[in-house]
Design an enzyme around this catalytic site. Structure first.
Site, mmCIF file in Angstrom:
data_model
loop_
_atom_site.group_PDB
_atom_site.id
_atom_site.type_symbol
_atom_site.label_atom_id
_atom_site.label_comp_id
_atom_site.label_asym_id
_atom_site.label_seq_id
_atom_site.Cartn_x
_atom_site.Cartn_y
_atom_site.Cartn_z
ATOM 1 C CD GLU A 1 -2.507 1.264 2.721
ATOM 2 O OE1 GLU A 1 -3.115 0.215 3.061
ATOM 3 O OE2 GLU A 1 -2.481 2.298 3.421
ATOM 4 C CD GLU B 1 -2.724 7.675 5.732
ATOM 5 O OE1 GLU B 1 -3.706 7.106 6.246
ATOM 6 O OE2 GLU B 1 -1.555 7.298 5.890
#
Length: 263
Positions: free
Chosen positions: A141, A146
């Protein structure tokens, strides 16, 4: 190998440059979405469904969570306007290219403006295109961005068996934080190579995660096609509880661009 995978790879590898003005030295722009229309392109994007991972537990297909405005895709976290069919107090919007568009190597850039909110967790990230073959995190991933709450920093991270199951976080360093302008647009980018994943914010290099020689499992699973997710997440153990008085909250996506190296 699934037909959807083959079509995705053939589609993006056959594209030609969209605009020489938007090219970068040594890079060829092969695809972009400027979000100029009245609706997002369903040939590329789908709404992210609600499911069991923490980040997806408030995803919704409610049209109130989505807007095309002033050349931006707007993804929202809002109080649920109708709890007769959906009992959640708040809901969020997110799009992904799963089963529709794959990215294999190259450089992805996303220009986005992120509103702050207590419990806001907007994210721009990549998961394996052939996801059904890989139990997380075996396929890797890549978290391009974020952001938590009202932070003036963004997180950029990779996840794999090596980092998650074996817990090896610093050999090599698997993530970083970097400053953003919290009140304006920022450009979040990642370059994917057979031997490294390289992160940028506003064209400033922030982290390189290399392939290394090791006898440990799953250190570099990142040399494969991925699909892109962009989502306005809310709440969770990492970001904390949502202050519903802060809602609604938005992430505004000006554009997404994908480049490949000039040959």
């Amino acid at each position: 190998m699934k037909l959807s995978y083959l079509l995705g790879v053939l589609f993006f590898t056959s594209l030609v440059s969209c605009s020489s003005q938007k090219g970068k030295d040594g890079w060829r722009l092969v695809w972009e979405d400027e979000f100029e229309g009245t609706a997002f392109d369903t040939a590329t994007w789908s709404k992210i469904p609600r499911w069991h991972p923490e980040w997806a537990q408030h995803m919704s297909d409610n049209e109130a969570c989505y807007e095309m405005r002033n050349g931006n895709l707007v993804l929202k976290g809002i109080m649920n306007p109708d709890r007769t069919k959906d009992t959640l107090a708040y809901i969020t919007g997110g799009l992904y290219t799963k089963c529709k568009r794959a990215f294999y190597g190259g450089r992805i850039e996303v220009k986005a403006k992120l509103e702050g909110c207590t419990g806001a967790w907007p994210a721009i990230w990549l998961k394996p295109f052939e996801e059904e073959k890989y139990v997380w995190p075996t396929g890797g991933e890549i978290d391009i961005m974020e952001r938590l709450n009202y932070d003036s920093i963004a997180y950029q991270t990779v996840h794999s068996v090596y980092t998650q199951h074996l817990g090896i976080l610093d050999n090599p360093k698997r993530g970083t934080t970097a400053s953003i302008n919290p009140n304006d647009y920022n450009v979040y980018a990642v370059e994917m190579y057979p031997d490294s994943v390289v992160f940028f914010i506003n064209d400033k290099h922030t982290l390189t995660y290399p392939r290394i020689e090791t006898d440990k499992e799953g250190q570099f699973p990142f040399d494969r096609p991925y699909y892109l997710l962009i989502d306005m997440q809310l709440g969770g153990n990492w970001v904390g509880k949502v202050d519903t008085l802060d809602l609604p909250v938005e992430m505004q996506i000006d554009w997404v661009r994908y480049y490949q190296k000039e040959k």
